[in-house]
Motif scaffolding. Structure first.
Motif, PDB file in Angstrom:
ATOM      1  N   HIS A   1       0.828  -1.202   0.000  1.00  0.00           N
ATOM      2  CA  HIS A   1       0.000   0.000   0.000  1.00  0.00           C
ATOM      3  C   HIS A   1       0.867   1.259   0.000  1.00  0.00           C
ATOM      4  O   HIS A   1       0.611   2.213  -0.752  1.00  0.00           O
ATOM      5  CB  HIS A   1      -0.918  -0.019   1.219  1.00  0.00           C
ATOM      6  N   CYS A   2       1.893   1.277   0.828  1.00  0.00           N
ATOM      7  CA  CYS A   2       2.804   2.434   0.863  1.00  0.00           C
ATOM      8  C   CYS A   2       3.520   2.601  -0.484  1.00  0.00           C
ATOM      9  O   CYS A   2       3.729   3.732  -0.968  1.00  0.00           O
ATOM     10  CB  CYS A   2       3.818   2.282   1.998  1.00  0.00           C
ATOM     11  N   TRP A   3       3.878   1.509  -1.065  1.00  0.00           N
ATOM     12  CA  TRP A   3       4.548   1.594  -2.359  1.00  0.00           C
ATOM     13  C   TRP A   3       3.619   2.140  -3.430  1.00  0.00           C
ATOM     14  O   TRP A   3       4.034   2.916  -4.285  1.00  0.00           O
ATOM     15  CB  TRP A   3       5.039   0.202  -2.744  1.00  0.00           C
ATOM     16  N   LYS A   4       2.382   1.749  -3.392  1.00  0.00           N
ATOM     17  CA  LYS A   4       1.421   2.256  -4.367  1.00  0.00           C
ATOM     18  C   LYS A   4       1.212   3.766  -4.197  1.00  0.00           C
ATOM     19  O   LYS A   4       1.127   4.507  -5.190  1.00  0.00           O
ATOM     20  CB  LYS A   4       0.097   1.518  -4.225  1.00  0.00           C
ATOM     21  N   LEU A   5       1.101   4.237  -2.972  1.00  0.00           N
ATOM     22  CA  LEU A   5       0.949   5.679  -2.735  1.00  0.00           C
ATOM     23  C   LEU A   5       2.157   6.444  -3.267  1.00  0.00           C
ATOM     24  O   LEU A   5       2.029   7.498  -3.916  1.00  0.00           O
ATOM     25  CB  LEU A   5       0.762   5.947  -1.230  1.00  0.00           C
ATOM     26  N   MET A   6       3.313   5.919  -2.995  1.00  0.00           N
ATOM     27  CA  MET A   6       4.531   6.575  -3.475  1.00  0.00           C
ATOM     28  C   MET A   6       4.592   6.544  -4.990  1.00  0.00           C
ATOM     29  O   MET A   6       4.943   7.544  -5.643  1.00  0.00           O
ATOM     30  CB  MET A   6       5.753   5.873  -2.860  1.00  0.00           C
ATOM     31  N   ASP A   7       4.215   5.448  -5.580  1.00  0.00           N
ATOM     32  CA  ASP A   7       4.258   5.321  -7.021  1.00  0.00           C
ATOM     33  C   ASP A   7       3.232   6.245  -7.691  1.00  0.00           C
ATOM     34  O   ASP A   7       3.523   6.866  -8.727  1.00  0.00           O
ATOM     35  CB  ASP A   7       4.005   3.873  -7.416  1.00  0.00           C
ATOM     36  N   ASN A   8       2.063   6.364  -7.103  1.00  0.00           N
ATOM     37  CA  ASN A   8       1.048   7.267  -7.658  1.00  0.00           C
ATOM     38  C   ASN A   8       1.497   8.736  -7.587  1.00  0.00           C
ATOM     39  O   ASN A   8       1.301   9.504  -8.537  1.00  0.00           O
ATOM     40  CB  ASN A   8      -0.277   7.097  -6.919  1.00  0.00           C
ATOM     41  N   SER A   9       2.063   9.115  -6.449  1.00  0.00           N
ATOM     42  CA  SER A   9       2.538  10.499  -6.320  1.00  0.00           C
ATOM     43  C   SER A   9       3.689  10.778  -7.289  1.00  0.00           C
ATOM     44  O   SER A   9       3.823  11.863  -7.872  1.00  0.00           O
ATOM     45  CB  SER A   9       2.981  10.786  -4.877  1.00  0.00           C
ATOM     46  N   LYS A  10       4.486   9.770  -7.511  1.00  0.00           N
ATOM     47  CA  LYS A  10       5.590   9.913  -8.459  1.00  0.00           C
ATOM     48  C   LYS A  10       5.063  10.111  -9.882  1.00  0.00           C
ATOM     49  O   LYS A  10       5.526  10.991 -10.627  1.00  0.00           O
ATOM     50  CB  LYS A  10       6.475   8.676  -8.375  1.00  0.00           C
ATOM     51  N   LYS A  11       4.080   9.282 -10.247  1.00  0.00           N
ATOM     52  CA  LYS A  11       3.504   9.412 -11.589  1.00  0.00           C
ATOM     53  C   LYS A  11       2.786  10.754 -11.751  1.00  0.00           C
ATOM     54  O   LYS A  11       2.873  11.404 -12.817  1.00  0.00           O
ATOM     55  CB  LYS A  11       2.545   8.258 -11.847  1.00  0.00           C
ATOM     56  N   LYS A  12       2.108  11.161 -10.718  1.00  0.00           N
ATOM     57  CA  LYS A  12       1.411  12.459 -10.789  1.00  0.00           C
ATOM     58  C   LYS A  12       2.410  13.617 -10.905  1.00  0.00           C
ATOM     59  O   LYS A  12       2.208  14.577 -11.675  1.00  0.00           O
ATOM     60  CB  LYS A  12       0.540  12.625  -9.555  1.00  0.00           C
ATOM     61  N   PHE A  13       3.490  13.523 -10.166  1.00  0.00           N
ATOM     62  CA  PHE A  13       4.523  14.566 -10.249  1.00  0.00           C
ATOM     63  C   PHE A  13       5.142  14.571 -11.639  1.00  0.00           C
ATOM     64  O   PHE A  13       5.392  15.642 -12.245  1.00  0.00           O
ATOM     65  CB  PHE A  13       5.584  14.312  -9.183  1.00  0.00           C
ATOM     66  N   GLU A  14       5.373  13.409 -12.192  1.00  0.00           N
ATOM     67  CA  GLU A  14       5.927  13.334 -13.535  1.00  0.00           C
ATOM     68  C   GLU A  14       4.951  13.917 -14.558  1.00  0.00           C
ATOM     69  O   GLU A  14       5.354  14.660 -15.468  1.00  0.00           O
ATOM     70  CB  GLU A  14       6.233  11.864 -13.858  1.00  0.00           C
ATOM     71  N   ARG A  15       3.695  13.631 -14.382  1.00  0.00           N
ATOM     72  CA  ARG A  15       2.702  14.149 -15.331  1.00  0.00           C
ATOM     73  C   ARG A  15       2.570  15.675 -15.223  1.00  0.00           C
ATOM     74  O   ARG A  15       2.484  16.380 -16.233  1.00  0.00           O
ATOM     75  CB  ARG A  15       1.355  13.465 -15.039  1.00  0.00           C
ATOM     76  N   GLU A  16       2.577  16.205 -14.043  1.00  0.00           N
ATOM     77  CA  GLU A  16       2.484  17.650 -13.855  1.00  0.00           C
ATOM     78  C   GLU A  16       3.724  18.364 -14.400  1.00  0.00           C
ATOM     79  O   GLU A  16       3.632  19.495 -14.926  1.00  0.00           O
ATOM     80  CB  GLU A  16       2.293  17.974 -12.372  1.00  0.00           C
ATOM     81  N   CYS A  17       4.862  17.742 -14.282  1.00  0.00           N
ATOM     82  CA  CYS A  17       6.086  18.357 -14.837  1.00  0.00           C
ATOM     83  C   CYS A  17       6.001  18.435 -16.358  1.00  0.00           C
ATOM     84  O   CYS A  17       6.405  19.452 -16.977  1.00  0.00           O
ATOM     85  CB  CYS A  17       7.316  17.557 -14.406  1.00  0.00           C
ATOM     86  N   ARG A  18       5.481  17.402 -16.996  1.00  0.00           N
ATOM     87  CA  ARG A  18       5.334  17.444 -18.436  1.00  0.00           C
ATOM     88  C   ARG A  18       4.311  18.513 -18.841  1.00  0.00           C
ATOM     89  O   ARG A  18       4.490  19.245 -19.834  1.00  0.00           O
ATOM     90  CB  ARG A  18       4.905  16.066 -18.968  1.00  0.00           C
ATOM     91  N   GLU A  19       3.255  18.616 -18.080  1.00  0.00           N
ATOM     92  CA  GLU A  19       2.268  19.637 -18.387  1.00  0.00           C
ATOM     93  C   GLU A  19       2.873  21.063 -18.193  1.00  0.00           C
ATOM     94  O   GLU A  19       2.596  21.990 -18.983  1.00  0.00           O
ATOM     95  CB  GLU A  19       1.030  19.469 -17.480  1.00  0.00           C
TER      96      GLU A  19
END
Length: 626
Positions: free
Chosen positions: A124-142
């Protein structure tokens, strides 16, 4: 995914294998104790099968029998020890294993659930970290896209100011969201790293340690049950050794002399052996010269008195139908040794009593003398009616036994009477004790009427006194019979000696079966073949002859088929052809000869090895030789 889930799977398989192994061993112990139970059950059934079903009074007292019964008791105890082994294995091994297996399964399930929960939380902790990472990556591209759009509009001279401002504000907004997602990602990453370290450094080692302890305790429990499995049998070894020692002691207790003494004591009849028969000279009425050296007409008899001259016709008629003491005409004795079965048909020499020593030199042929001697030998008194019950050494099984046991030989009758007197004495003592107890109770009731009515005990006291009188009367009657038997046994020798001296009446001759016939109620006198002495009244003589009137033939106790032909040329033997069927009237007593009867009524002895014998079951003629 950086985690050690494969180790959980390995431990899951290993712990499950350990529990399965324990249950397999428990199944082995169960089958082992079932074998013990069945073994003990079969031993007990065996003991029950061979245990005597009669009362102790009716059981034989031979040491071989007593030792065998002791061995049965020891074997029964041995079966009990096998049952104890099965019980110990059932409770301390099989039962303990099954209980521990259930506890072990529950503990294993708990530890594996904790491991799964820890792994799920880390996931569960890994999924939260992975989701925040993907969201941060997506916002940086935007944000990068909005920056390119703003710079493009800002350099475009055709773009309006409002478009440029709008692109600028959009760029600033994406940049701000990227920074926020960056901070969220950093926080989630930091939290995941902390949980991961905690998971692998604390939670997982603790769970693995619990599983290891559980598996070690399982191993220790198996070792304990292994030891208990052996101890269950080891504990009973001393008692089993005592059982085996008891069997050996029972074997050592066998005493052949004691058993022989019991047989002698049980079958001792108390009869006196018959005396010798006097020689009766039937040649006294023959004319002889005084110089021929033969026996004179006045030759003395066995008692020293001159012999009388009996009428030969009277003697021949009297001896013609005389019977053997067991109800049949006396059989001629067979040869001492029977012939061998198939090849040799010749028998051993016939037992013939030579008369040459009795008559040294005569003018008559020895055949005539042998004829007279054979007539003497065949002249045997019949057995009296009151001795029919003792024919052939056993009593008649048809009628009921008399109360005074008069059907038994004197010694056996004395024992039975003494045994009955002892039993009656015990019953009398019980009645006396009951009467004393009732009298004491009556005295207590008379002193304390509130405890009971003394008159209520009168019927019981009267009944007890009546029983005592009956028992005393019965004891007195049996004591009279016992005194009669003991008196006869003590005076039998004197009376026999007196009869021999005064009346010259010898006792009965020994029967071919080896048992003696004697009267338990009166003296057995054998009538003389010459004229009775003057001292004996004529009426008594006639009464005596009537007692011996019995012409019953021997009963048939079986039949036989001749395997070989037999010529029967010896005296007392019977001629038979091969495959001829004969009736058996007397069994082989160990001399190799069997007495048989043809369908025509002719009787004689045949070699036992020449015939195939079939005995009748429950035949009235079957006898027991004592």
């Amino acid at each position: 995914r950086p985690w050690g889930g494969d180790q959980f799977e390995n431990l899951d398989k290993h712990t499950q294998w350990g529990i399965d192994f324990m249950e397999r061993y428990a199944k082995f112990v169960k089958e082992r104790l079932e074998i013990e139970q069945n073994y003990a059950k079969q031993l007990r059934n065996l003991v029950k099968k061979y245990c005597p079903k009669r009362s102790k009074e009716e059981e034989p007292r031979f040491t071989t029998c007593l030792s065998f019964y002791s061995i049965l008791n020891e074997l029964n105890d041995y079966a009990g020890q096998r049952e104890l082994v099965a019980e110990e294995m059932g409770h301390k091994v099989y039962g303990e294993l099954m209980r521990y297996s259930q506890d072990l399964k529950a503990e294993r399930k708990h530890h594996l659930q904790e491991g799964r929960k820890a792994q799920q939380y880390l996931d569960h902790c890994w999924k939260l970290m992975d989701n925040s990472k993907k969201k941060f990556e997506r916002e940086c591209r935007e944000a990068e896209k909005s920056q390119v759009t703003y710079e493009k509009l800002d350099n475009d001279i055709n773009a309006t100011k409002s478009e440029v401002e709008k692109a600028k504000s959009q760029y600033y907004l994406r940049t701000h969201m990227a920074d926020e997602n960056k901070n969220e990602y950093a926080a989630q990453l930091q939290n995941f790293n902390a949980e991961q370290r905690k998971h692998f450094n604390n939670a997982i080692p603790h769970i693995f340690k619990n599983l290891q302890d559980m598996d070690e305790r399982r191993t220790v429990k198996l070792g304990e049950t292994y030891r208990n499995f052996a101890e269950a049998e080891r504990r009973v070894i001393p008692i089993i050794s005592k059982c085996l020692e008891g069997m050996v002691s029972a074997a050592k207790a066998v005493d052949e002399r004691r058993d022989s003494g019991i047989v002698v004591e049980s079958f001792k009849s108390g009869f006196e052996p018959p005396g010798d028969f006097p020689f009766e000279d039937f040649s006294q009425n023959l004319n002889r010269s005084g110089s021929d050296g033969t026996i004179s007409t006045s030759a003395p008899r066995g008692d020293g008195t001159p012999g009388s001259r009996p009428d030969p016709r009277h003697v021949m008629n009297k001896t013609k139908n005389k019977l053997w003491p067991f109800g049949t005409k006396k059989p001629k004795c067979p040869p001492s040794t029977p012939p061998p079965p198939p090849q040799s048909s010749s028998s051993s020499s016939t037992r013939v009593r030579s008369s040459s020593n009795l008559f040294p030199t005569t003018r008559f042929s020895t055949d005539l003398v042998s004829h007279y001697l054979s007539e003497i030998k065949t002249t045997v008194p019949r057995i009296p009616h009151n001795l029919k019950g003792l024919r052939r050494g056993v009593r008649d099984e048809v009628g009921p036994s008399p109360e005074d046991f008069s059907h038994l030989p004197p010694e056996q009758r004395r024992k039975r009477l003494q045994q009955r007197i002892d039993e009656l004495q015990k019953e009398l003592q019980k009645e006396v004790d009951q009467r004393d107890a009732l009298n004491k109770m009556k005295d207590v009731y008379e002193k304390n009427p509130q405890l009971g009515d003394p008159n209520s005990l009168h019927p019981k006291i009267s009944e007890t006194i009546c029983n005592m009188e009956k028992l005393r009367s019965e004891i007195h009657r049996n004591e009279k019979w016992l005194a009669e038997v003991e008196g006869k046994q003590s005076s039998r020798g004197d009376r026999r000696h007196s009869a021999d001296n005064h009346h010259h009446a010898p006792p009965g001759r020994e029967s071919p079966e080896g048992s003696y016939t004697d009267d338990t109620n009166q003296e057995h006198h054998t009538p003389h073949r010459s004229q009775p002495p003057p001292a004996v009244p004529t009426s008594e003589h006639h009464e005596f002859d009537d007692e011996f009137d019995d012409d019953d033939p021997l009963p048939v106790i079986g039949h036989c088929k001749a395997l070989y032909s037999f010529d029967g040329h010896d005296e007392g033997t019977l001629v038979m052809a091969e495959d001829e069927v004969l009736y058996i009237i007397e069994q082989d007593k160990g001399d190799g000869w069997t007495r048989a009867r043809k369908q025509s009524g002719e009787e004689g002895y045949v070699p036992t090895t020449y015939v195939e014998i079939t005995m009748e079951k429950n035949c009235k003629g079957a006898v027991t030789y004592i």
